[in-house]
Design a protein around this motif. Structure first.
Motif, PDB file in Angstrom:
ATOM      1  N   LEU A  18       0.982  -1.326   0.000  1.00  0.00           N
ATOM      2  CA  LEU A  18      -0.208   0.015  -0.139  1.00  0.00           C
ATOM      3  C   LEU A  18       1.093   1.264   0.007  1.00  0.00           C
ATOM      4  O   LEU A  18       1.917   1.457   0.936  1.00  0.00           O
ATOM      5  CB  LEU A  18      -0.932  -0.204   1.360  1.00  0.00           C
ATOM      6  CG  LEU A  18      -1.835   1.106   1.282  1.00  0.00           C
ATOM      7  CD1 LEU A  18      -2.668   1.554   0.340  1.00  0.00           C
ATOM      8  CD2 LEU A  18      -2.480   1.267   2.604  1.00  0.00           C
ATOM      9  N   VAL A  19       0.621   2.188  -0.917  1.00  0.00           N
ATOM     10  CA  VAL A  19       1.299   3.517  -0.833  1.00  0.00           C
ATOM     11  C   VAL A  19       0.212   4.471  -0.970  1.00  0.00           C
ATOM     12  O   VAL A  19      -1.015   4.448  -1.634  1.00  0.00           O
ATOM     13  CB  VAL A  19       2.222   3.495  -2.238  1.00  0.00           C
ATOM     14  CG1 VAL A  19       2.491   4.890  -2.259  1.00  0.00           C
ATOM     15  CG2 VAL A  19       3.384   2.761  -2.113  1.00  0.00           C
ATOM     16  N   ILE A  20       0.313   5.482  -0.269  1.00  0.00           N
ATOM     17  CA  ILE A  20      -0.623   6.666   0.134  1.00  0.00           C
ATOM     18  C   ILE A  20      -0.072   7.868  -0.508  1.00  0.00           C
ATOM     19  O   ILE A  20       1.096   8.180   0.008  1.00  0.00           O
ATOM     20  CB  ILE A  20      -1.060   7.030   1.365  1.00  0.00           C
ATOM     21  CG1 ILE A  20      -1.885   5.528   1.883  1.00  0.00           C
ATOM     22  CG2 ILE A  20      -2.076   7.914   1.870  1.00  0.00           C
ATOM     23  CD1 ILE A  20      -2.156   5.920   3.452  1.00  0.00           C
ATOM     24  N   ILE A  21      -0.499   8.284  -1.494  1.00  0.00           N
ATOM     25  CA  ILE A  21       0.073   9.484  -2.234  1.00  0.00           C
ATOM     26  C   ILE A  21      -0.948  10.831  -1.983  1.00  0.00           C
ATOM     27  O   ILE A  21      -2.138  10.927  -2.216  1.00  0.00           O
ATOM     28  CB  ILE A  21       0.033   9.465  -3.868  1.00  0.00           C
ATOM     29  CG1 ILE A  21       0.553   8.370  -4.423  1.00  0.00           C
ATOM     30  CG2 ILE A  21       0.246  10.559  -4.567  1.00  0.00           C
ATOM     31  CD1 ILE A  21       0.486   7.807  -5.701  1.00  0.00           C
ATOM     32  N   GLY A  26      -1.742  20.470  -6.878  1.00  0.00           N
ATOM     33  CA  GLY A  26      -0.891  21.305  -8.378  1.00  0.00           C
ATOM     34  C   GLY A  26       0.567  20.809  -8.077  1.00  0.00           C
ATOM     35  O   GLY A  26       1.421  21.213  -8.683  1.00  0.00           O
ATOM     36  N   ALA A  27       0.888  20.003  -6.901  1.00  0.00           N
ATOM     37  CA  ALA A  27       2.267  19.560  -6.808  1.00  0.00           C
ATOM     38  C   ALA A  27       2.701  18.318  -7.645  1.00  0.00           C
ATOM     39  O   ALA A  27       3.649  17.788  -7.708  1.00  0.00           O
ATOM     40  CB  ALA A  27       2.836  19.233  -5.353  1.00  0.00           C
ATOM     41  N   GLY A  28       1.570  17.636  -8.351  1.00  0.00           N
ATOM     42  CA  GLY A  28       1.830  16.527  -9.150  1.00  0.00           C
ATOM     43  C   GLY A  28       1.597  15.146  -8.655  1.00  0.00           C
ATOM     44  O   GLY A  28       1.869  14.098  -9.081  1.00  0.00           O
ATOM     45  N   ARG A  29       0.263  15.322  -7.763  1.00  0.00           N
ATOM     46  CA  ARG A  29      -0.135  13.876  -7.330  1.00  0.00           C
ATOM     47  C   ARG A  29      -0.633  13.210  -8.683  1.00  0.00           C
ATOM     48  O   ARG A  29      -0.426  11.895  -8.470  1.00  0.00           O
ATOM     49  CB  ARG A  29      -1.330  14.347  -6.307  1.00  0.00           C
ATOM     50  CG  ARG A  29      -1.036  14.958  -4.975  1.00  0.00           C
ATOM     51  CD  ARG A  29      -2.112  14.710  -4.106  1.00  0.00           C
ATOM     52  NE  ARG A  29      -3.337  15.580  -4.758  1.00  0.00           N
ATOM     53  CZ  ARG A  29      -4.084  16.664  -4.187  1.00  0.00           C
ATOM     54  NH1 ARG A  29      -3.435  17.204  -3.119  1.00  0.00           N
ATOM     55  NH2 ARG A  29      -5.052  17.037  -4.828  1.00  0.00           N
ATOM     56  N   SER A  30      -1.022  13.747  -9.433  1.00  0.00           N
ATOM     57  CA  SER A  30      -1.916  12.731 -10.498  1.00  0.00           C
ATOM     58  C   SER A  30      -0.731  12.237 -11.477  1.00  0.00           C
ATOM     59  O   SER A  30      -0.857  11.064 -11.758  1.00  0.00           O
ATOM     60  CB  SER A  30      -2.918  13.720 -11.407  1.00  0.00           C
ATOM     61  OG  SER A  30      -4.108  14.137 -10.750  1.00  0.00           O
ATOM     62  N   ASP A  45      -7.978   6.913  -7.186  1.00  0.00           N
ATOM     63  CA  ASP A  45      -7.871   8.537  -6.923  1.00  0.00           C
ATOM     64  C   ASP A  45      -8.976   9.003  -6.125  1.00  0.00           C
ATOM     65  O   ASP A  45     -10.238   8.634  -6.214  1.00  0.00           O
ATOM     66  CB  ASP A  45      -7.889   9.117  -8.574  1.00  0.00           C
ATOM     67  CG  ASP A  45      -7.167  10.469  -8.459  1.00  0.00           C
ATOM     68  OD1 ASP A  45      -6.804  10.892  -7.153  1.00  0.00           O
ATOM     69  OD2 ASP A  45      -6.935  11.242  -9.266  1.00  0.00           O
ATOM     70  N   ASN A  46      -8.457   9.871  -5.191  1.00  0.00           N
ATOM     71  CA  ASN A  46      -9.335  10.755  -4.330  1.00  0.00           C
ATOM     72  C   ASN A  46     -10.623   9.745  -3.690  1.00  0.00           C
ATOM     73  O   ASN A  46     -11.585   9.696  -3.352  1.00  0.00           O
ATOM     74  CB  ASN A  46     -10.373  11.574  -5.097  1.00  0.00           C
ATOM     75  CG  ASN A  46      -9.524  12.782  -5.614  1.00  0.00           C
ATOM     76  OD1 ASN A  46      -8.522  13.202  -5.413  1.00  0.00           O
ATOM     77  ND2 ASN A  46      -9.943  13.272  -6.962  1.00  0.00           N
ATOM     78  N   VAL A  71      -3.158   4.948  -3.280  1.00  0.00           N
ATOM     79  CA  VAL A  71      -4.326   5.747  -2.946  1.00  0.00           C
ATOM     80  C   VAL A  71      -3.895   6.978  -2.961  1.00  0.00           C
ATOM     81  O   VAL A  71      -3.004   7.314  -2.374  1.00  0.00           O
ATOM     82  CB  VAL A  71      -4.861   5.095  -1.585  1.00  0.00           C
ATOM     83  CG1 VAL A  71      -6.169   6.022  -1.232  1.00  0.00           C
ATOM     84  CG2 VAL A  71      -5.497   3.727  -1.702  1.00  0.00           C
ATOM     85  N   VAL A  72      -4.583   7.926  -3.760  1.00  0.00           N
ATOM     86  CA  VAL A  72      -4.435   9.321  -3.727  1.00  0.00           C
ATOM     87  C   VAL A  72      -5.420   9.874  -2.793  1.00  0.00           C
ATOM     88  O   VAL A  72      -6.730   9.603  -3.247  1.00  0.00           O
ATOM     89  CB  VAL A  72      -4.579   9.874  -5.245  1.00  0.00           C
ATOM     90  CG1 VAL A  72      -4.235  11.253  -5.137  1.00  0.00           C
ATOM     91  CG2 VAL A  72      -3.716   9.258  -6.174  1.00  0.00           C
TER      92      VAL A  72
END
Length: 299
Positions: A18-21, A26-30, A45-46, A71-72
């Motif tokens: 599991l990675v949580i982003i 605006g910093a580049g999550r997507s 996402d979200n 997971v973002v």
């Protein structure tokens, strides 16, 4: 081992990575999420933080079809941190290993990006973009402190961010600890994503030696000049020993990434030479190490 579980009916062997982003809007999550998706991760996402444990359980029941989940999450939900803390506690109770990747950027870079796409910041309300950025930075302060990996995207383009994500996640096996040793120049500002900062300005500057000035710390003559100065080798030895102690603690606490910033005035001579030697020491101790010379060539 196959009979052990992290919760009712969840086999330990089936628990997905599991990675949580998260990070600043605006910093580049997507972009970071898309990179992991391209590497074969199942990306959501979200996702509301309260649903993260449920997502992990569904992955565990997928018979190995969902082995890695990213997971973002963002702060648009006002109960963000209460829900996130509860979810992280739930994951810890179930012995689920999670990593947090935090995308950071300067206020100036974020304002420029929002203005370029003519979109408001999600938290600015009736105020200005900078008001939304300030509110989000305050809300994310605790999460940033808990992050396993912080990436400053202020001066990165999309391709450079993807390269950084690839460097961290593309390997077949995760190392115990990964280190980035970054040289920098104080006159260009401190690296905001540094975990540790060390100052080499106590050493004489090769800039003032005419025959060495055009070269960088990668040059053998420049490096020789730096390490022939009183205290240089002793500093390297003692700081390398200190990093061994810190690395042991990081491993014990489950921290997998560390950025060590080594600074001098311009980031061209002393810090470059010291970073190269320090990285070699870390690599010799079994730490997977990447060297970045942030400001070399800027003069």
């Amino acid at each position: 081992m196959s009979q052990d579980s992290t919760g009712p009916g969840i086999p330990e062997a089936a628990i997905p990575e599991l990675v949580i982003i998260s990070g600043m809007s605006g910093a580049g999550r997507s972009t970071a999420a898309k990179c992991l998706e391209d590497l074969g991760w199942f990306v959501v996402d979200n996702l509301p933080p309260a649903l993260i444990p449920t997502m992990v359980e569904l992955g565990a029941r997928s018979q190995g079809n969902v082995a890695r989940i990213a997971v973002v999450v963002d702060v648009r939900g006002r109960r963000f941190f209460d829900n996130l803390r509860e979810s992280l506690a739930d994951l810890e109770a179930k012995q689920v290993t999670r990593r947090i990747v935090f995308l950071e950027s300067s206020d100036e870079a974020l304002v420029r990006r929002f203005e370029s796409v003519r979109r408001p910041h999600p938290l600015q309300g009736d105020g200005r973009i900078v008001d939304g950025i300030a509110a989000e930075r305050e809300l994310l302060r605790e999460l940033r402190g808990d992050a396993d990996l912080v990436i400053d995207t202020s001066s990165l383009n999309v391709h450079e961010l993807r390269a950084k994500m690839d460097a961290q996640f593309a390997g077949e096996e995760e190392p115990e600890l990964r280190a980035t040793v970054m040289s920098f120049g104080y006159k260009y500002g401190l690296p905001v994503d540094a975990d540790l900062v060390v100052d080499c300005r106590f050493l004489p500057n090769p800039h003032w030696v005419p025959e060495l000035r055009p070269f960088t710390g990668l040059n053998e003559e420049v490096a020789g000049y730096v390490f022939n100065q009183p205290g240089a080798k002793e500093f390297l030895d003692r700081y390398a020993e200190l990093l061994q102690l810190i690395a042991t603690g990081y491993r014990r606490e489950g921290k997998r990434y560390v950025t060590i910033a080594v600074g001098c005035t311009g980031g061209k001579h002393r810090s470059v030479a010291m970073s190269e030697k320090l990285a070699a020491r870390l690599a010799a101790e079994g730490v997977e190490t990447v060297v970045v010379h942030r400001d070399m060539g800027r003069e």
